[in-house]
Scaffold this motif. Sequence first.
Motif, PDB file in Angstrom:
ATOM      1  N   UNK A 112       0.823  -1.219   0.000  1.00  0.00           N
ATOM      2  CA  UNK A 112       0.000   0.000   0.000  1.00  0.00           C
ATOM      3  C   UNK A 112       0.854   1.265   0.000  1.00  0.00           C
ATOM      4  N   UNK A 113       1.840   1.319   0.905  1.00  0.00           N
ATOM      5  CA  UNK A 113       2.637   2.537   1.077  1.00  0.00           C
ATOM      6  C   UNK A 113       3.772   2.673   0.061  1.00  0.00           C
ATOM      7  N   UNK A 114       4.078   1.612  -0.677  1.00  0.00           N
ATOM      8  CA  UNK A 114       5.141   1.671  -1.679  1.00  0.00           C
ATOM      9  C   UNK A 114       6.502   1.355  -1.104  1.00  0.00           C
ATOM     10  N   UNK A 115       7.423   0.979  -1.985  1.00  0.00           N
ATOM     11  CA  UNK A 115       8.776   0.609  -1.546  1.00  0.00           C
ATOM     12  C   UNK A 115       9.495   1.750  -0.843  1.00  0.00           C
ATOM     13  N   UNK A 116       9.254   2.965  -1.278  1.00  0.00           N
ATOM     14  CA  UNK A 116       9.921   4.137  -0.695  1.00  0.00           C
ATOM     15  C   UNK A 116       9.017   4.882   0.287  1.00  0.00           C
ATOM     16  N   UNK A 117       7.847   4.312   0.596  1.00  0.00           N
ATOM     17  CA  UNK A 117       6.955   4.898   1.589  1.00  0.00           C
ATOM     18  C   UNK A 117       6.153   6.091   1.117  1.00  0.00           C
ATOM     19  N   UNK A 118       6.043   6.307  -0.190  1.00  0.00           N
ATOM     20  CA  UNK A 118       5.380   7.508  -0.712  1.00  0.00           C
ATOM     21  C   UNK A 118       3.880   7.337  -0.940  1.00  0.00           C
ATOM     22  N   UNK A 119       3.313   6.219  -0.485  1.00  0.00           N
ATOM     23  CA  UNK A 119       1.879   6.002  -0.639  1.00  0.00           C
ATOM     24  C   UNK A 119       1.482   5.559  -2.031  1.00  0.00           C
ATOM     25  N   UNK A 120       2.430   4.996  -2.755  1.00  0.00           N
ATOM     26  CA  UNK A 120       2.176   4.602  -4.146  1.00  0.00           C
ATOM     27  C   UNK A 120       2.400   3.107  -4.367  1.00  0.00           C
ATOM     28  N   UNK A 121       1.950   2.302  -3.428  1.00  0.00           N
ATOM     29  CA  UNK A 121       2.134   0.857  -3.518  1.00  0.00           C
ATOM     30  C   UNK A 121       1.325   0.223  -4.632  1.00  0.00           C
ATOM     31  N   UNK A 122       1.576  -1.036  -4.861  1.00  0.00           N
ATOM     32  CA  UNK A 122       0.951  -1.780  -5.962  1.00  0.00           C
ATOM     33  C   UNK A 122      -0.582  -1.751  -5.884  1.00  0.00           C
ATOM     34  N   UNK A 123      -1.143  -1.888  -4.695  1.00  0.00           N
ATOM     35  CA  UNK A 123      -2.608  -1.895  -4.566  1.00  0.00           C
ATOM     36  C   UNK A 123      -3.242  -0.599  -5.034  1.00  0.00           C
ATOM     37  N   UNK A 124      -2.539   0.515  -4.858  1.00  0.00           N
ATOM     38  CA  UNK A 124      -3.108   1.810  -5.238  1.00  0.00           C
ATOM     39  C   UNK A 124      -3.161   1.974  -6.755  1.00  0.00           C
ATOM     40  N   UNK A 125      -2.433   1.147  -7.485  1.00  0.00           N
ATOM     41  CA  UNK A 125      -2.378   1.260  -8.947  1.00  0.00           C
ATOM     42  C   UNK A 125      -3.344   0.319  -9.655  1.00  0.00           C
ATOM     43  N   UNK A 126      -4.015  -0.540  -8.891  1.00  0.00           N
ATOM     44  CA  UNK A 126      -4.932  -1.493  -9.519  1.00  0.00           C
ATOM     45  C   UNK A 126      -6.188  -0.784 -10.019  1.00  0.00           C
ATOM     46  N   UNK A 127      -6.492  -1.017 -11.282  1.00  0.00           N
ATOM     47  CA  UNK A 127      -7.653  -0.393 -11.907  1.00  0.00           C
ATOM     48  C   UNK A 127      -8.447  -1.475 -12.616  1.00  0.00           C
ATOM     49  N   UNK A 128      -9.763  -1.417 -12.499  1.00  0.00           N
ATOM     50  CA  UNK A 128     -10.633  -2.352 -13.213  1.00  0.00           C
ATOM     51  C   UNK A 128     -11.735  -1.545 -13.880  1.00  0.00           C
ATOM     52  N   UNK A 129     -11.825  -1.675 -15.187  1.00  0.00           N
ATOM     53  CA  UNK A 129     -12.831  -0.944 -15.981  1.00  0.00           C
ATOM     54  C   UNK A 129     -12.761   0.552 -15.703  1.00  0.00           C
ATOM     55  N   UNK A 130     -11.550   1.075 -15.655  1.00  0.00           N
ATOM     56  CA  UNK A 130     -11.370   2.510 -15.485  1.00  0.00           C
ATOM     57  C   UNK A 130     -11.529   3.015 -14.064  1.00  0.00           C
ATOM     58  N   UNK A 131     -11.826   2.136 -13.096  1.00  0.00           N
ATOM     59  CA  UNK A 131     -12.006   2.560 -11.709  1.00  0.00           C
ATOM     60  C   UNK A 131     -10.883   2.003 -10.837  1.00  0.00           C
ATOM     61  N   UNK A 132     -10.410   2.849  -9.914  1.00  0.00           N
ATOM     62  CA  UNK A 132      -9.398   2.385  -8.957  1.00  0.00           C
ATOM     63  C   UNK A 132     -10.042   1.389  -7.999  1.00  0.00           C
ATOM     64  N   UNK A 133      -9.333   0.305  -7.716  1.00  0.00           N
ATOM     65  CA  UNK A 133      -9.871  -0.714  -6.812  1.00  0.00           C
ATOM     66  C   UNK A 133      -9.582  -0.413  -5.349  1.00  0.00           C
ATOM     67  N   UNK A 134      -8.547   0.381  -5.098  1.00  0.00           N
ATOM     68  CA  UNK A 134      -8.202   0.707  -3.720  1.00  0.00           C
ATOM     69  C   UNK A 134      -9.025   1.906  -3.277  1.00  0.00           C
ATOM     70  N   UNK A 135      -9.704   1.817  -2.128  1.00  0.00           N
ATOM     71  CA  UNK A 135     -10.665   2.855  -1.749  1.00  0.00           C
ATOM     72  C   UNK A 135     -10.070   4.176  -1.267  1.00  0.00           C
ATOM     73  N   UNK A 136      -8.821   4.202  -0.893  1.00  0.00           N
ATOM     74  CA  UNK A 136      -8.258   5.438  -0.352  1.00  0.00           C
ATOM     75  C   UNK A 136      -6.830   5.634  -0.791  1.00  0.00           C
ATOM     76  N   UNK A 137      -6.227   6.671  -0.272  1.00  0.00           N
ATOM     77  CA  UNK A 137      -4.827   6.971  -0.572  1.00  0.00           C
ATOM     78  C   UNK A 137      -4.021   6.694   0.692  1.00  0.00           C
ATOM     79  N   UNK A 138      -3.079   5.747   0.628  1.00  0.00           N
ATOM     80  CA  UNK A 138      -2.258   5.465   1.818  1.00  0.00           C
ATOM     81  C   UNK A 138      -1.390   6.664   2.179  1.00  0.00           C
ATOM     82  N   UNK A 139      -1.047   6.769   3.434  1.00  0.00           N
ATOM     83  CA  UNK A 139      -0.222   7.871   3.910  1.00  0.00           C
ATOM     84  C   UNK A 139       1.154   7.839   3.248  1.00  0.00           C
TER      85      UNK A 139
END
Length: 196
Positions: free
Chosen positions: A117-144
Amino acid sequence: MIKLRKMKKVLILIGVLLGLSACNHHQENTQWDYMGDFDMYYSKAYESYSPDKYFKDGMTMQKPVEGTVSREFIPYPFKDKFGDKAKAGKLLKNPFKATKENLERGKMKYDIYCAICHGEKGKGDGHLTKLVKKGKKLYPGVPANLTAGYIQAKPDGEMFHVITLGSAVMGAHASQVKTDDRWKIILYIKNNFNVK
């Protein structure tokens, strides 16, 4: 005297024959046992979830006594309510130093539980935040963004509280990450992410 010797021989012979008759070269038939139900020869164990007439609730497996705590487990004293996060920040101190071993362990656990969720460098850009299905983000929020100054300035106890009980969209991780590893993850976050 002769009768007594013959009687002993007959008794010995009977004993040997009885002993041999109990032997079995075929494993599917156990032959005789001489002790039967004495001395717990046969264990009458119950299945965990089987009914039991001796207990009020009718179940064999009983719940632990109220207040029971497993060995080496210390219950977390704070609740998931407003104000307890700040209390944890003031009262809880990281018991570990930023040694090479502790930071390596913290990184390993961060990579397993946090980076998705938080990304390798902690910037809140982890793999889950990039998942998209039919044009919609699958992750409900933005990690810190763990590199942000306000996160880096938080007391270790407050960060521990968030990992333990969760916060906002982030779920509780106490059941997945051991207490010592939570502290080491905090060490890793505070010592390896650049403040921006």
